[in-house]
Structures are given as C-alpha cells and as structure tokens.
Enzyme design. Structure first.
Site, PDB file in Angstrom:
ATOM      1  N   GLU A  65      28.481  40.707  38.051  1.00 14.40           N
ATOM      2  CA  GLU A  65      28.014  40.394  39.405  1.00 14.40           C
ATOM      3  C   GLU A  65      26.879  41.105  39.966  1.00 14.40           C
ATOM      4  O   GLU A  65      26.587  41.263  41.193  1.00 14.40           O
ATOM      5  CB  GLU A  65      29.212  40.592  40.528  1.00 14.40           C
ATOM      6  CG  GLU A  65      30.341  39.795  40.129  1.00 14.40           C
ATOM      7  CD  GLU A  65      30.138  38.207  40.191  1.00 14.40           C
ATOM      8  OE1 GLU A  65      29.162  37.592  40.422  1.00 14.40           O
ATOM      9  OE2 GLU A  65      31.439  37.594  39.889  1.00 14.40           O
TER      10      GLU A  65
ATOM     11  N   HIS B 222      39.321  41.803  44.668  1.00 13.91           N
ATOM     12  CA  HIS B 222      40.291  40.874  44.705  1.00 13.91           C
ATOM     13  C   HIS B 222      41.409  40.932  45.501  1.00 13.91           C
ATOM     14  O   HIS B 222      42.501  41.042  44.798  1.00 13.91           O
ATOM     15  CB  HIS B 222      40.504  40.198  43.395  1.00 13.91           C
ATOM     16  CG  HIS B 222      39.495  39.922  42.402  1.00 13.91           C
ATOM     17  ND1 HIS B 222      39.493  40.255  40.938  1.00 13.91           N
ATOM     18  CD2 HIS B 222      38.000  39.771  42.761  1.00 13.91           C
ATOM     19  CE1 HIS B 222      38.411  39.624  40.339  1.00 13.91           C
ATOM     20  NE2 HIS B 222      37.679  39.596  41.608  1.00 13.91           N
TER      21      HIS B 222
ATOM     22  N   GLU C 260      42.435  46.796  65.840  1.00 11.10           N
ATOM     23  CA  GLU C 260      41.396  47.705  65.443  1.00 11.10           C
ATOM     24  C   GLU C 260      40.035  46.853  64.749  1.00 11.10           C
ATOM     25  O   GLU C 260      39.094  47.202  64.537  1.00 11.10           O
ATOM     26  CB  GLU C 260      41.573  48.667  64.509  1.00 11.10           C
ATOM     27  CG  GLU C 260      42.515  49.867  64.781  1.00 11.10           C
ATOM     28  CD  GLU C 260      41.501  50.821  65.533  1.00 11.10           C
ATOM     29  OE1 GLU C 260      40.501  51.413  64.690  1.00 11.10           O
ATOM     30  OE2 GLU C 260      41.865  51.210  66.672  1.00 11.10           O
TER      31      GLU C 260
ATOM     32  N   HIS D 122      38.473  33.592  45.359  1.00  7.53           N
ATOM     33  CA  HIS D 122      38.049  34.655  44.419  1.00  7.53           C
ATOM     34  C   HIS D 122      38.278  36.137  45.105  1.00  7.53           C
ATOM     35  O   HIS D 122      39.091  36.845  44.371  1.00  7.53           O
ATOM     36  CB  HIS D 122      36.933  34.414  43.931  1.00  7.53           C
ATOM     37  CG  HIS D 122      36.219  35.211  43.007  1.00  7.53           C
ATOM     38  ND1 HIS D 122      35.280  34.923  41.888  1.00  7.53           N
ATOM     39  CD2 HIS D 122      36.380  36.662  42.965  1.00  7.53           C
ATOM     40  CE1 HIS D 122      35.100  35.866  41.274  1.00  7.53           C
ATOM     41  NE2 HIS D 122      35.464  36.997  41.866  1.00  7.53           N
TER      42      HIS D 122
HETATM   43  P1  13P Z   1      32.866  42.149  36.054  1.00  5.93           P
HETATM   44  O1  13P Z   1      33.803  42.661  34.941  1.00  5.93           O
HETATM   45  O2  13P Z   1      31.851  41.631  35.104  1.00  5.93           O
HETATM   46  O3  13P Z   1      32.554  43.256  36.913  1.00  5.93           O
HETATM   47  O4  13P Z   1      33.503  40.990  36.685  1.00  5.93           O
HETATM   48  C1  13P Z   1      34.732  41.217  37.478  1.00  5.93           C
HETATM   49  C2  13P Z   1      34.774  40.314  38.548  1.00  5.93           C
HETATM   50  O5  13P Z   1      35.174  40.674  39.649  1.00  5.93           O
HETATM   51  C3  13P Z   1      33.831  39.198  38.510  1.00  5.93           C
HETATM   52  O6  13P Z   1      33.929  38.485  39.860  1.00  5.93           O
HETATM   53 ZN    ZN Z   2      35.622  39.137  41.415  1.00  4.32          ZN
END
Ligand code: 13P
Ligand code: ZN
Length: 270
Positions: free
Chosen positions: A116, A141, A169, A210
């Site tokens: 990313e 995530h 808050e 995601h």
């Molecule tokens: P990376 O291991 O490349 O950082 O990817 C993890 C991730 O969260 C992709 O969105």
């Molecule tokens: Zn991710």
C-alpha cells in the site's frame, strides 16, 4: 552514531505495531504504517549517504523528494515487528525524481515496503498540503468498522453521523467526519489516488469491506483516531438491531461544537 534500535521513532513504531496487533486490527500481515522522519534526527542514527538498495516506487511523488519514511514491510506481520524490527521495517528516502525509494536501513531479508506504499505516499502529500505537521499514515483492519461497511449506508455523511451519535467524544475527536471509499482492489496506484483524494478533507478514510486509514501528527494521534472510530462502530453494532429510545441529537452535537471550540463538517448537522 547512536543505536537506531533506541531511537524514539523506532521504539514508538514497535510499541504501536504490537498494540495494534493486540487490538485485533492486524491479523497476519494486515495493516501498514508510514512515518515521516526528521532528517536531522535520523542523521544521529544513520549514515544518510549509505544507500543499501534502490526500490522503484511504481509511481511518482516529486512532492516528497528527499523526505525520509519509516515504513512497514509487505507481507510482514505486526506481531513480529518487536522481535525483528530490521526485517519487518525499513527506512527509506524518496529519490530526487520522486520515483524511487532509497533503502537506508531495514528490510534485511531482501523485503520491500508495504504493497500500500502508493496509498501511503499519496496520502502524505494530501495531508501535508492541509497540515504541515502531519507525519503518520496508518492502515489496519478493525473488525467493527469493517463489519459496519456491510450493513450501513456508505454515504459519508450518513456513516459519519452514525459514528458521531455513538459516543460524545467522536465529534470532538474527528469533527471533519470520516470519508468512505467503496470496495476497490487494494495495493495499486488507483486506490492510492482515490485514498489521497479522500485524505484532503478528512484524517479517516474507510475502505469498504477492507479496513480503515488514519492520519496524524504522530503515531498516538493516528492510533487514537482509529481507536475512537472503531469504538463507535462497536457500539453501533451492539445496538443497530435494537429499538433506539434515544441518541445524541444534532442540537447536542452543536452544543459540543461550542463547548470544545470545534466545527463539525460543513453541512453535516441540521
Ligand atoms: P502489506 O503486507 O503489503 O502491507 O499489505 C497488508 C494490507 O493490509 C493490504 O491492504
Ligand atoms: Zn489492508
């Protein structure tokens, strides 16, 4: 040269990745972080003329030429950062033409920056344009924000207002609200450009189904933003299916604006 493993920015990165893993936000290799470093401070720990490898970025960020970043590695697990920081993290300088990353430390197993990287670097450009103090872009995530993107309208105003209504808050911590991207393929320039566009108006950007991006002047601020939004999402999921007897009204949100001298996103409150 001072010992880089004692550098405050590295110590804080190790603590933060560990903390995020323990919050359940970063399963397996999930999540990535980039921190803009100060050249003078970094020069106390590293010979800045010693480039280990040059890694093509795959995009151009001339605005960041000569800037230094501490970045998590692709495929690396947050839970392992504290055991082998030099394998799981890297320190890079963006080349003069903005097209390459010059590795100065880390990724010692031959690894490279997070997939990313485009979203991170492009988001740094966006945030620095509105806030020269911004240093951190953080992606993870978090379970409840993610779950919320399945059952809640993805309209940014509606999503933001639900979060603001969940705890007092929230509007104080993120008065600009959260921006939302629909589901997209991750790890490419397209989602990087879209994320950076959303980062122009908010420090929190949801990636539907995601995860979440947060930005801040330091790791604590980015972490705290994500933590607050995630807590609100957890509350929402606990009550969404129950009859609501009351919530925080727009009138009450206006009272918070006054008390805390903040301004909620224009047009979001009645
Ligand atoms: P990376 O291991 O490349 O950082 O990817 C993890 C991730 O969260 C992709 O969105
Ligand atoms: Zn991710």
């Amino acid at each position: 040269m001072k010992d880089i493993l004692q550098a405050p920015f590295l110590v804080e990165m190790i603590r933060t990745t560990d903390n995020m893993y323990n919050h359940g936000w970063d399963e397996r290799n999930g999540g990535n972080i980039s921190v803009l470093l100060d050249e003078k401070e970094l020069a106390e720990y590293l010979d800045l003329d010693r480039v280990i490898r040059v890694i093509p970025s795959g995009f151009s960020a001339p605005e960041l030429a000569g800037r230094y970043f501490l970045v998590t590695g692709t495929g690396k697990y947050f839970k392992n950062v504290k055991y082998a920081p030099d394998v799981n993290l890297g320190i890079l300088r963006i080349s003069k033409d903005g097209e390459n990353a010059e590795l100065l430390w880390g990724f010692s197993d031959g690894g490279k920056f997070t997939s990313e990287f485009p979203a991170h670097m492009m988001s740094h450009v966006s945030r620095l344009a509105v806030d020269p103090e911004n240093k951190v872009i953080m992606h993870c995530h978090p379970t409840n924000i993610l779950a919320m993107t399945f059952v809640h309208d993805l309209d940014e105003k509606a999503f933001t207002k639900t979060l603001w209504q969940m705890c007092t808050e929230c509007v104080i911590v993120f008065p600009e609200g959260v921006n939302v991207l629909p589901w997209m393929v991750c790890g490419n320039n397209e989602i990087g450009i879209a994320t950076a566009e959303k980062m122009k108006t908010a420090r929190l950007v949801v990636w539907a189904q995601h995860g979440l991006y947060g930005a801040g002047k330091d790791l604590d601020e980015a972490f705290g933003l994500i933590e607050t939004a995630e807590k609100a999402a957890e509350l929402y999921l606990k009550i969404a299916h129950l009859p609501w007897k009351q919530t925080i009204t727009d009138e009450q949100l206006h009272l918070l604006e006054k008390q805390f001298n903040i301004k909620a996103r224009e047009g979001y409150l009645d």
